[in-house]
Design an enzyme around this catalytic site. Structure first.
Site, mmCIF file in Angstrom:
data_model
loop_
_atom_site.group_PDB
_atom_site.id
_atom_site.type_symbol
_atom_site.label_atom_id
_atom_site.label_comp_id
_atom_site.label_asym_id
_atom_site.label_seq_id
_atom_site.Cartn_x
_atom_site.Cartn_y
_atom_site.Cartn_z
ATOM 1 C CD GLU A 1 -2.995 -0.759 2.220
ATOM 2 O OE1 GLU A 1 -4.003 -1.447 2.152
ATOM 3 O OE2 GLU A 1 -2.842 0.155 3.052
ATOM 4 C CB CYS B 1 2.452 7.113 3.112
ATOM 5 S SG CYS B 1 2.864 5.884 4.313
ATOM 6 C CB CYS C 1 6.438 -5.684 9.162
ATOM 7 S SG CYS C 1 7.659 -4.834 10.175
ATOM 8 C CB CYS D 1 4.886 -3.372 16.576
ATOM 9 S SG CYS D 1 6.594 -2.882 16.286
ATOM 10 C CB CYS E 1 1.778 -2.854 13.944
ATOM 11 S SG CYS E 1 1.999 -2.714 12.166
ATOM 12 C CB CYS F 1 -7.128 0.245 3.549
ATOM 13 S SG CYS F 1 -5.993 -0.708 4.380
HETATM 14 N N1 SAH Z 1 8.321 0.159 10.744
HETATM 15 C C1 SAH Z 1 8.382 1.571 10.786
HETATM 16 C C2 SAH Z 1 7.511 2.287 9.779
HETATM 17 C C3 SAH Z 1 6.137 1.764 9.499
HETATM 18 S S1 SAH Z 1 4.865 2.036 10.671
HETATM 19 C C4 SAH Z 1 8.111 2.053 12.196
HETATM 20 O O1 SAH Z 1 7.836 1.238 13.057
HETATM 21 O O2 SAH Z 1 8.235 3.234 12.458
HETATM 22 C C5 SAH Z 1 4.610 3.770 10.756
HETATM 23 C C6 SAH Z 1 4.014 4.199 12.080
HETATM 24 O O3 SAH Z 1 2.677 3.706 12.247
HETATM 25 C C7 SAH Z 1 4.816 3.681 13.269
HETATM 26 O O4 SAH Z 1 5.008 4.696 14.212
HETATM 27 C C8 SAH Z 1 3.888 2.611 13.808
HETATM 28 O O5 SAH Z 1 4.156 2.367 15.152
HETATM 29 C C9 SAH Z 1 2.518 3.216 13.552
HETATM 30 N N2 SAH Z 1 1.410 2.266 13.643
HETATM 31 C C10 SAH Z 1 1.405 0.956 13.365
HETATM 32 N N3 SAH Z 1 0.215 0.408 13.621
HETATM 33 C C11 SAH Z 1 -0.590 1.402 14.055
HETATM 34 C C12 SAH Z 1 -1.954 1.475 14.480
HETATM 35 N N4 SAH Z 1 -2.746 0.415 14.477
HETATM 36 N N5 SAH Z 1 -2.435 2.674 14.866
HETATM 37 C C13 SAH Z 1 -1.649 3.760 14.852
HETATM 38 N N6 SAH Z 1 -0.363 3.762 14.456
HETATM 39 C C14 SAH Z 1 0.173 2.596 14.069
#
Ligand code: SAH
Length: 364
Positions: free
Chosen positions: A87, A100, A107, A111, A114, A329
């Site tokens: 995406e 973006c 990934c 996390c 996420c 999405c």
């Molecule tokens: N891997 C990188 C970039 C991709 S995620 C990173 O971790 O920074 C980009 C941002 O979106 C990160 O800050 C991540 O923590 C956040 N993110 C991921 N899932 C999310 C969610 N469900 N709600 C809000 N932010 C989220």
């Protein structure tokens, strides 16, 4: 072919007996005109075009779906040559248009909040696929909203795919490539400390670090890579980064109700980042089915922000607009590829930037 640097293309061109300056001509067509075929490259000799056509691909990504939000944000689903989907999001605001970008399919960082993490890592994107998102997204932009800014906040951990990220950044910032100022590029990382240092030593881009917790205990749980680079290590690495005098690190902090959003967390956060030139971006959690978290209500985020502000920190709240395309999405992926139950893998929807010029938008 779009992953080539000028000197690599010059070598290829000389090897087939053409003048080196032809490489610049080809680059001009690739990046300024964003040519979609070699035939378009009129003044490039037919023999060279033929050779390139036989040995290289222009590396086109297809935009297989577009979801529009009322505020102009568009979420794109790109289809890669092997059928994988990634995406991108186009975020137009009054003074710029941000794209973006994804760096991996899925990934590996796991996390907890996420959705992409649930896919696991499928594969790294090649540099041509990272760059291909820009070319493909450009075709979706009107003349008035040409892409000006780029954030690596899509799917994946960019610093876990460093060689391809670096090659893409080289082409993006080169005068023979996209000629984007590194100040208009933000790389967001979960905090791979040694690679952060390498990135900033090689490219003066903006760095965003996903912090999300103020104790190792909690961060180990939310962002498991914290076990390898605990907070003290990560923040010390941040302190030593070669930032130019104007630049600050952005710390991203997703607000999870009852988990990391108490006034005590705000006080600890303020203490942790006090020695750093930084700003804090408080992000609304974007819930997805099965997620073990709820978003912190706005009033509580504002209280958290007030504590940071009272300690002379810069702290902004990232609004969660475009929620309707966050939903769409998932539908995009459902239609395109996955069974509906797996769909939530795609919560990576940046919200349109509504803050000041220097503030990169964030994925929600
Ligand atoms: N891997 C990188 C970039 C991709 S995620 C990173 O971790 O920074 C980009 C941002 O979106 C990160 O800050 C991540 O923590 C956040 N993110 C991921 N899932 C999310 C969610 N469900 N709600 C809000 N932010 C989220």
């Amino acid at each position: 072919m779009r992953e080539l640097t000028l000197s690599e293309l010059e070598t290829i061109v000389s090897e087939v007996g053409e003048a080196r300056y032809r490489a610049r001509q080809v680059m001009h067509w690739l990046w300024r005109h964003q040519a979609s075929s070699l035939e378009e490259m009129r003044e490039v000799p037919a023999r060279l075009r033929q050779y390139l056509a036989q040995n290289y691909r222009l590396g086109h990504l297809t935009v297989s779906h577009v979801a529009h939000a009322a505020d102009g944000t568009r979420k794109l689903l790109f289809r890669l040559a092997d059928g994988a989907g990634i995406e991108g999001v186009i975020i137009p605001t009054h003074d710029r248009t941000t794209l973006c970008i994804s760096s991996q399919v899925g990934c590996a960082m796991a996390c907890e909040f996420c959705a992409t993490a649930r896919m696991g890592l499928v594969r790294n994107l090649k540099a041509s696929e990272i760059l291909g998102q820009i070319i493909a997204a450009s075709t979706q932009c009107t003349q008035a909203e040409r892409l000006t800014n780029y954030v690596f906040m899509g799917m994946g951990e960019p610093l876990a795919n460093y060689p391809n990220l670096a090659r893409a950044l080289t082409v993006m910032t080169a005068e023979w490539g996209l000629a984007v100022s590194p100040r208009r590029i933000t790389v967001s990382t979960v905090g791979l400390a040694p690679v952060m240092e390498r990135l900033l030593a090689e490219f003066p881009v903006n760095l965003a670090v996903s912090l999300h917790a103020t104790s190792d205990e909690l961060r180990n749980q939310l962002v498991p890579i914290n076990r390898r680079y605990p907070l003290a290590h990560l923040l010390e690495s941040c302190r030593q980064l070669p930032l130019g005098h104007r630049r600050r690190i952005t710390f991203e902090y997703v607000m999870l109700q009852g988990v990391n959003d108490s006034p005590a967390d705000a006080v600890r956060l303020a203490r942790l980042v006090a020695p750093l030139k930084c700003k804090i971006n408080l992000i609304f959690f974007n819930p997805f089915p099965g997620a073990p978290f709820q978003p912190t209500p706005r009033s509580r985020i504002e209280e958290f922000q007030a504590i940071l502000l009272s300690r002379n920190l810069t702290a902004t709240i990232r609004e969660s607009r475009g929620a309707e395309i966050a939903a769409a999405c998932g539908q995009l992926y459902a239609q395109a590829r996955m069974p509906r139950s797996r769909l939530t893998g795609l919560n990576h929807c940046p919200s349109p930037s509504d803050t000041r010029e220097t503030q990169p938008p964030t994925l929600l």
